[in-house]
Design a protein around this motif. Structure first.
Motif, mmCIF file in Angstrom:
data_model
loop_
_atom_site.group_PDB
_atom_site.id
_atom_site.type_symbol
_atom_site.label_atom_id
_atom_site.label_comp_id
_atom_site.label_asym_id
_atom_site.label_seq_id
_atom_site.Cartn_x
_atom_site.Cartn_y
_atom_site.Cartn_z
ATOM 1 N N ALA A 164 0.738 -0.677 -0.039
ATOM 2 C CA ALA A 164 -0.168 0.440 0.165
ATOM 3 C C ALA A 164 0.923 0.972 0.572
ATOM 4 O O ALA A 164 0.518 2.485 -0.416
ATOM 5 N N GLY A 165 1.928 1.484 -0.280
ATOM 6 C CA GLY A 165 2.893 2.512 0.249
ATOM 7 C C GLY A 165 2.909 3.328 1.414
ATOM 8 O O GLY A 165 2.870 3.469 1.308
ATOM 9 N N LEU A 166 2.144 2.449 2.668
ATOM 10 C CA LEU A 166 2.769 3.217 3.766
ATOM 11 C C LEU A 166 2.987 2.880 5.154
ATOM 12 O O LEU A 166 3.239 3.008 6.127
ATOM 13 N N ARG A 167 4.045 2.591 4.115
ATOM 14 C CA ARG A 167 5.725 2.263 5.427
ATOM 15 C C ARG A 167 6.008 3.134 6.148
ATOM 16 O O ARG A 167 5.896 4.568 5.457
ATOM 17 N N GLY A 168 6.062 3.843 7.527
ATOM 18 C CA GLY A 168 5.781 4.647 8.599
ATOM 19 C C GLY A 168 4.771 5.749 8.401
ATOM 20 O O GLY A 168 4.924 6.388 9.209
ATOM 21 N N ARG A 169 3.627 5.003 8.085
ATOM 22 C CA ARG A 169 2.475 5.067 7.986
ATOM 23 C C ARG A 169 1.811 4.383 9.290
ATOM 24 O O ARG A 169 0.540 4.818 9.568
#
Length: 309
Positions: free
Chosen positions: A126-131
């Motif tokens: 999901a491209g949510l690394r760090g979130r």
């Protein structure tokens, strides 16, 4: 899951509500690993069909096998073997990204020793690394969309239902989402997707078009175009274009005249010349601004098929 060449196999499937047939006598097959576009206007029967295929609604008549299971006999096995994502954001706004994924991991019965790895994979996808600790309600539309997809495929289902998944998101997010769909398909996941975007339908391996409860078209985008080889399509820009549609529709040589923005698409037989359009326009006191022959888009084809149906 029982092995099968077809992830979905539908035969004479129907559903009746009172005296109304929401779906009537449809048959089609979707190959395993295929991206299948299931299209049609609101009220055409798409949602009712999907509910039957998901084991949520019993058919009135006919049969359907989904990932090797009968929708009538094994609805619970089907529910455990599929993923589902709708246009409406269906996760929990007041939970974080990680909490949402952990919750659905529990719903799908993913073992504790597998959860952390699966959640990590979905965060990356999901491209949510760090979130991971961000509340879902604070995510952009594109991120929410990919988070919903991650939740739907946590349990690695062989079949994924996507109901208007890209509605309301920006073009870049739509493109990124479809990149993920292609990767899932390459990995063997079968995907049934409904969409209103014709550019998305162009990228489906096979398309089914529903209208008033009937499946009126089925095939690849190219196969659907081939059905219109004996016809020609003209884009006409003309003054008083709304009045021009009525004028063209009355002509016997016009099979269809439809407004597309501020242009008119005129569909004719293959033995036709554009001079007739110019002549008719002049007789009607209409000024031709531009006329050109174009290849039919899927939208043109669907309009034509619905008008015939």
């Amino acid at each position: 899951m029982p092995g099968n060449e077809f992830a979905i196999d539908v035969l004479n499937l129907s559903r009746k509500f009172g005296n109304f047939w929401a779906v009537k006598d449809i048959s089609f097959k979707v190959k395993s690993g295929e991206v299948f576009g299931f299209l049609g206007p609101n009220g055409s029967g798409k949602t009712t069909t999907i509910k039957m295929l998901c084991g949520l609604l019993d058919p009135t008549e006919g049969t359907a096998n989904v990932v090797g299971y009968d929708v009538k006999k094994d609805p619970e096995k089907i529910k455990k073997s599929i993923g589902y994502m709708s246009q409406k954001f269906s996760l929990y706004d007041d939970l974080t990204v990680k909490e949402n994924l952990n919750f659905f991991a529990g719903v799908y019965g993913i073992a504790n020793h597998q959860r952390a790895e699966r959640i990590k994979e979905m965060v990356e996808m999901a491209g949510l690394r760090g979130r991971e600790d961000a509340l879902a309600k604070n995510l952009s539309g594109g991120w929410k969309q990919r988070l919903s997809l991650g939740a739907a495929i946590l349990h690695k289902p062989p079949l994924l239902f996507l109901d208007e998944p890209t509605g309301g998101v920006d073009p870049i997010s739509r493109r990124q989402f479809w990149d993920i769909i292609y990767e899932l398909s390459k990995g063997g996941t079968t995907i049934l997707v409904t969409t209103h975007y014709m550019d998305e339908a162009e990228h489906c391996g096979t398309i089914g078009l529903m209208h008033e409860g009937h499946l009126i078209a089925f095939g690849s985008p190219q196969e659907l175009r081939d059905a219109f080889k004996k016809e020609r399509l003209f884009e006409v820009k003309v003054s008083y274009f709304e009045r021009a549609v009525d004028k063209f529709e009355k002509e016997k040589w016009v099979k269809e005249a439809t407004l597309f923005g501020r242009s008119i698409h005129i569909r004719t037989g293959d033995e036709f010349y554009p001079e007739a359009i110019v002549k008719l326009a002049k007789e009607a006191g209409l000024e031709i601004v531009e006329i050109r022959e174009i290849l039919p888009s899927l939208e043109d084809i669907f309009v034509a098929m619905i008008s015939k149906g």
